[in-house]
Design a protein around this motif. Structure first.
Motif, short mmCIF file in Angstrom:
data_model
loop_
_atom_site.label_atom_id
_atom_site.label_comp_id
_atom_site.label_asym_id
_atom_site.label_seq_id
_atom_site.Cartn_x
_atom_site.Cartn_y
_atom_site.Cartn_z
N GLU A 135 3.59 -0.84 3.05
CA GLU A 135 2.66 -2.16 3.04
C GLU A 135 2.42 -3.27 4.51
O GLU A 135 1.49 -3.47 5.01
CB GLU A 135 2.80 -3.25 2.08
N LEU A 136 4.11 -2.25 4.59
CA LEU A 136 4.39 -3.42 6.44
C LEU A 136 3.07 -2.86 7.91
O LEU A 136 2.60 -2.91 7.93
CB LEU A 136 5.30 -3.36 7.33
N ASN B 133 7.35 2.77 -2.19
CA ASN B 133 6.55 2.73 -1.09
C ASN B 133 6.59 1.28 -0.62
O ASN B 133 5.56 1.40 0.50
CB ASN B 133 5.21 3.70 -1.52
N ALA B 134 7.12 0.68 -0.82
CA ALA B 134 6.58 -0.54 -1.03
C ALA B 134 6.55 -1.15 0.11
O ALA B 134 5.56 -1.68 0.82
CB ALA B 134 7.33 -1.66 -1.24
N GLY B 135 7.48 -0.56 2.02
CA GLY B 135 7.34 -0.63 2.82
C GLY B 135 6.10 -0.30 3.37
O GLY B 135 5.28 -1.01 4.62
#
Lengths: 258, 345
Positions: B80-81, B76-78
């Motif tokens: 954070e954009l 899910n890091a994306g």
């Protein structure tokens, strides 16, 4: 715009991003987590920032900008300046380490004046050379993820800083530790002790005690304890180094440094 | 507008399009399809275990290699954009087992999760129940036909665009790299992808945001022998498409349709659709488990930092060294492995 620079590294559960302003300069550091343990760690980090800001006027500000039951986002000021490099070891980072010690003395020394128990002092928990920044304001400690307000005897963080830097020093010199490195460590220990910022526990055996503390109180770091290089492959001659420090400071077991 | 009224709004949009809610709480369109890493019998077996055990244990028992793909927070890091706020309506196109659905729901978004594969949605429904998430609405439909005009604040297209031109049911184990005859559609694959992005654009409110992630057509690993992740053929991602098509027809008995794009070409496509304020990002080592995501502007390649390797095989070490050389020394950003896009409608 953002850059995501770390994603659940070292067994952690947080994502670290740098947020840029309209000119393309870093403005904030954002740390987030969707994991219960990660949320707890970030709340702890926020507590660390707040404690530090209460003691240092130019400390970076941090706030929890978003929080739900399953998510947290912490934003803190991006700190410009120069930090140390692990692969420089101990001696090439010496001026940074001395600055860190003087800063530690100023902050923890101020805390200790009103403290009742120096054996349960606030702890940064990961005082490595890359978490120390020097800029025109002074010395700044960042990355308060492992902060605990009342945790370990005073002086632990600096002992860890010296131990880790020595670990890298020994790696760059194929296991060899120079007399110069030992003298430098003696000087640092003497500085700390003179200002009342070193617990008796660390005076007699600074590095063995530091390692023992890690193991005895491993719950303070949780799963991330495995990221610390000094635990993965401890320095072989740690007890000999402790002994040399003690001898040079004219210490026998139980004596205080004058 | 509170949570209930927002989920009501989504459900009203589904009702208006004649979706019907089944016993699992999944909204059914009637347009069934299948795209899964699992065969149908594997899916049936997996779902049969969910009455007795939780989703993670069921996966660990049956397909442990998929645990990270489904449950890892790294995926899910994306997100954070983006700036997902509690109450924002988010559509997850091609949600499958719900990695990004869960991420958006955790951030407080009201999530409409759409996928053509009913079995995946039943699994997702169990996950949502286990996590006590009351802000997820699950719908079954072919994403190419799932229209929700001006509904969403965010639309996520994660690893989906390249599969849009495919037709028919796909069970990856019996399709990926296997000779399975398919006829070419009358529409050009790029046109199909354009149409789908247009649908996504229309689903967003004014200044709503699309998040899209996809492999880079010129991912440097493709030049060093890594096979095309969609066809399992060498070099087809970056060769001229006419040649890739001939290779695919010869090897797999079907046309090459899983079009990927360079950074510039993808941006042009998205601009043509009508998006604006487009931010491109390079994702390393890929968009599925990104360790490093940098804005695509030239100066940002200098921010490339070494990140931990996943495994220490000679292939992984070699690829890492090549990547570091390309990015740190040559600043060859156009060879980054994956692309993430944030764009405004």
């Amino acid at each position: 715009m953002k850059a995501i620079i770390r994603n659940c590294a070292h067994g952690g559960t947080s994502v670290i991003s740098v947020v840029y302003d309209k000119k393309g300069s870093p403005a904030w550091v954002a740390k987030s987590s969707e994991n219960k343990a990660g949320i707890k760690d970030i709340l702890q980090e926020h507590e660390g920032f707040q404690w530090y800001a209460n003691h240092v006027s130019y400390a970076p500000q941090a706030e929890i900008s978003r929080q739900t039951e399953n998510y947290i986002l912490l934003q803190s000021d991006y700190v410009f300046g120069k930090s140390g490099k692990h692969n420089y070891g101990l001696l090439r980072n010496s001026s940074l380490i001395i600055s860190a010690i003087m800063h530690y003395i100023a902050v923890w020394g101020s805390w200790s004046k009103n403290a009742q128990n120096l054996e349960s002092a606030p702890m940064h928990g990961d005082l490595s050379v890359d978490n120390i920044i020097l800029n025109d304001k002074g010395t700044i400690f960042i990355d308060w993820e492992h902060f605990h307000v009342s945790a370990l005897p005073i002086g632990f963080d600096i002992c860890y800083l010296l131990l880790e830097s020595l670990w890298y020093e020994s790696r760059t010199r194929h296991g060899h530790i120079s007399n110069e490195a030992i003298y430098f460590i003696q000087h640092c220990i003497r500085l700390l002790s003179k200002e009342g910022c070193l617990s008796k526990r660390f005076m007699a055996k600074p590095f063995r005690s530091t390692l023992d503390t890690f193991i005895e109180r491993s719950e303070l770091w949780g799963n991330q304890i495995y990221k610390f290089p000094v635990l993965k492959s401890p320095i072989d001659c740690i007890d000999i180094i402790d002994q040399r420090i003690r001898e040079s400071l004219c210490l026998s077991s139980g004596d205080l440094i004058q | 507008m509170n949570l209930k009224s927002k989920t009501d709004r989504i459900e009203n949009a589904l009702l208006e399009q004649s979706y019907e809610k089944d016993d699992h709480g999944i909204w059914i369109s009637g347009n069934r399809g299948y795209w899964s890493n699992l065969t149908k019998s594997e899916n049936t077996d997996l779902l049969s275990r969910l009455d007795k055990t939780n989703t993670r244990d069921a996966i660990l028992k049956t397909h442990p290699t998929y645990e990270n793909i489904i449950f890892s927070e790294k995926r899910n890091a994306g997100l954070e954009l983006l700036e997902i706020q509690p109450g924002d309506i988010c559509i997850d196109y091609g949600c499958m087992w719900g990695a990004l659905t869960i991420g958006m729901a955790n951030r407080g978004g009201i999530v409409l999760s759409i996928d053509q594969t009913y079995e995946s949605l039943v699994f997702l429904e169990h996950r949502v129940t286990e996590m006590n998430l009351d802000n997820v609405v699950i719908a079954q439909n072919d994403v190419r036909r799932a229209e929700f005009p001006k509904l969403a604040d965010y639309a996520v297209v994660n690893g989906v665009l390249e599969w849009i031109p495919e037709t028919g049911e796909i069970d990856l184990q019996n399709y990926y790299g296997k000779a399975v005859r398919r006829e070419r559609t009358s529409e050009n694959p790029e046109k199909l992808q354009y149409n789908f992005l247009k649908l996504v654009h229309n689903s967003l409110k004014v200044d709503g945001t699309m998040f899209l992630s996809i492999e880079n057509r010129y991912d440097y690993t493709q030049f060093f022998g890594k096979k095309d992740p969609h066809s399992n053929l060498l070099f087809t991602s970056f060769l001229p498409r006419a040649i890739s098509n001939k290779i695919s027809l010869a090897a797999l008995k079907r046309p090459y349709v899983n079009y990927l794009y360079s950074f510039k070409a993808l941006k042009n496509l998205i601009v043509d659709v009508g998006f604006h304020d487009i931010e491109l990002y390079m994702a390393f080592p890929d968009y599925r488990f990104p360790e490093l995501v940098l804005p695509y502007a030239r100066k940002n390649v200098s921010k490339y930092i070494n990140y931990g390797m996943d495994g220490y095989s000679w292939k992984r070490i070699s690829a890492t060294l090549v990547e570091r050389f390309l990015m740190k020394k040559l600043r060859a950003r156009f060879f980054a492995p994956s692309i993430m896009v944030v764009a405004k409608a």
